[in-house]
Design an enzyme around this catalytic site. Structure first.
Site, PDB file in Angstrom:
ATOM      1  CD  GLU A 244      -2.115   2.143   1.574  1.00 24.88           C
ATOM      2  OE1 GLU A 244      -2.843   2.999   1.069  1.00 24.88           O
ATOM      3  OE2 GLU A 244      -1.305   2.396   2.484  1.00 24.88           O
ATOM      4  NE  ARG A 270      -4.750  36.104 -14.658  1.00 18.36           N
ATOM      5  CZ  ARG A 270      -5.686  37.016 -14.469  1.00 18.36           C
ATOM      6  NH1 ARG A 270      -6.706  37.112 -15.312  1.00 18.36           N
ATOM      7  NH2 ARG A 270      -5.634  37.823 -13.429  1.00 18.36           N
ATOM      8  CD  GLN A 282      14.189  34.978 -14.151  1.00 16.51           C
ATOM      9  OE1 GLN A 282      14.273  35.671 -13.135  1.00 16.51           O
ATOM     10  NE2 GLN A 282      15.206  34.791 -14.961  1.00 16.51           N
TER      11      GLN A 282
END
Ligand SMILES: Cc1cc2nc3c(=O)[nH]c(=O)nc-3n(C[C@H](O)[C@H](O)[C@H](O)COP(=O)(O)OP(=O)(O)OC[C@H]3O[C@@H](n4cnc5c(N)ncnc54)[C@H](O)[C@@H]3O)c2cc1C
Length: 385
Positions: A244, A270, A282
């Site tokens: 798991e 955007r 940047q």
């Protein structure tokens, strides 16, 4: 990708199709209602995506570990909670039956679980004790023809939808604090008199995992429902839980990739001061580059560890590292993805903040990362990492 063979590509393509046509349309509904994704769970079973690591003789798909990682990653990109329900079912609960069960028990419980026909839950955690099961108070006591279980479990996935609960209970007068000998595993059918389940909790993330409490009030099970040696379950669970923890790697990777893709798309479209955010700032580009770097580092860890599993190695520490590192990377990437979306990132309907909520729960559900780091440090000391 170096690990994509023709056979694995087929599995991946089938998973992508399932996710695109059936899973994606359900995401908003499950997030809003926290309903257990029953229809999708059953479909995943029909498609052979649940019993991936179960051997074919027990109705599983029996494909390699890497393919199962690819399936989990792909589903988690869109609906992480489906992989959580599948993992609690077939890795946690089914893993114990697969590892400890007799042939008859596997036929009875693992075979219908492998296809999702029957649902399993693993009931270990208690209100007290945390990861120290020696403090657990749910107790099973022998009677004439079996066992009587009393106690309570909390934070259990798949409650209310499970057909069988794989229950961890104290069977010795005193549990050995070091070896944890004295704890046993039982399969309890959901309709057994005295077994009650609580409401599913309203949670931060993993919405739809049906996580809640299970109560045992003089619950009687026949002797044949004891799975594995009396008192010897915890040692096996230490190993079976590794599967798991291992699966948390690709699930976290998928969560991070889902959030990253949204952030990248948003930054590319955007417009800020006449340019896309990506071109204008940047800092946006650097954030995305770092997120990408973390994702690729996690991918390298995930698929090299899966390759080791396919080569027959079970690295207990590395399996735990998958959960530790996976939670760290996915939380970081998802947090940055929200930040890059600005205000709309905080709006639920945008669909990006849910990734962070799921990533946060990855650091706790199943085992806290702190407890796992502690286990890893013990394995280092023992020369096993
Ligand atoms: C959504 C969800 C689903 C879950 N599903 C299941 C399930 O299906 N079955 C099941 O049995 N359980 C399940 N759990 C329970 C889960 O495994 C436990 O919540 C987890 O192991 C932490 O245990 P705890 O909640 O008792 O916290 P505690 O053990 O009380 O820990 C609290 C905090 O203490 C610190 N801590 C604890 N132990 C250590 C340690 N050894 N070293 C350092 N720091 C430590 C950590 O910061 C930890 O977060 C689920 C939990 C969640 C949230």
């Amino acid at each position: 990708m170096w690990y994509l063979t023709d056979e694995r590509k087929l599995v991946l393509d089938a998973t992508k199709e399932f996710v695109r046509t059936e899973v994606a349309p359900q995401v908003a509904h499950i997030e809003k209602t926290s309903e257990f994704p029953m229809e999708l769970f059953k479909r995943a079973g029909e498609l052979g995506l649940i019993g991936l690591t179960v051997p074919a003789e027990y109705n599983g798909t029996g494909i390699d570990q890497t393919s199962s990682g690819l399936v989990l990653e792909e589903i988690a990109k869109t609906m992480p909670v489906l992989t959580i329900a599948m993992g609690a079912h077939i890795l946690l609960a089914g893993g114990l039956i697969q590892m400890l069960g007799t042939e008859e028990q596997k036929q009875k419980w693992l075979v219908p679980a492998a296809t999702g026909e029957k649902i399993l839950a693993c009931a270990s955690t208690e209100p007290v004790g945390g990861d120290n099961q020696a403090e657990f108070t749910t107790r099973a006591v022998r009677d004439a023809d079996g066992w009587v279980i009393n106690g309570a479990k909390c934070l259990i996935c798949n409650v209310g939808v499970a057909d069988y609960y794989v229950v961890i209970a104290v069977t010795a007068d005193k549990v050995d604090p070091v070896t944890k000998a004295g704890i046993s595993c039982f399969v309890v059918p959901a309709d057994t008199p005295g077994l009650k389940v609580g409401e599913a909790e309203h949670k931060l993330g993993w919405r739809g995992s049906a996580t809640g409490s299970v109560y045992f009030d003089d619950v009687h099970v026949p002797a044949e429902n004891l799975v594995g040696p009396e008192g010897g379950c915890l040692q096996a669970m230490f190993v079976s839980a590794s599967a798991e923890f291992l699966s948390c790697g690709p699930v976290s990777l998928g969560i991070a990739e889902g959030a990253y893709q949204m952030a990248l798309d948003y930054s590319m479209t955007r417009i800020q001061q006449g340019h896309t955010m990506f071109d204008r700032f940047q800092v946006t580009r650097h954030k995305l580059a770092k997120m990408w770097g973390e994702i690729e580092s996690l991918r390298a860890l995930v698929y090299s560890t899966y390759a080791q599993r396919d080569a027959g190695q079970l690295e207990l520490a590395k399996c735990r590292l998958m959960k530790i590192k996976g939670a760290e990377v996915s939380e970081y990437v998802c947090r940055e993805a929200i930040q890059l979306h600005g205000g709309v990132g905080t709006i639920v309907d945008t669909g990006v903040e849910r990734y962070w909520r799921d990533a946060k729960v990855m650091a706790i559900g199943g085992a806290s990362v702190e407890a796992l780091v502690d286990v890893v440090s013990g394995l280092i000391k023992a020369g096993r990492a």
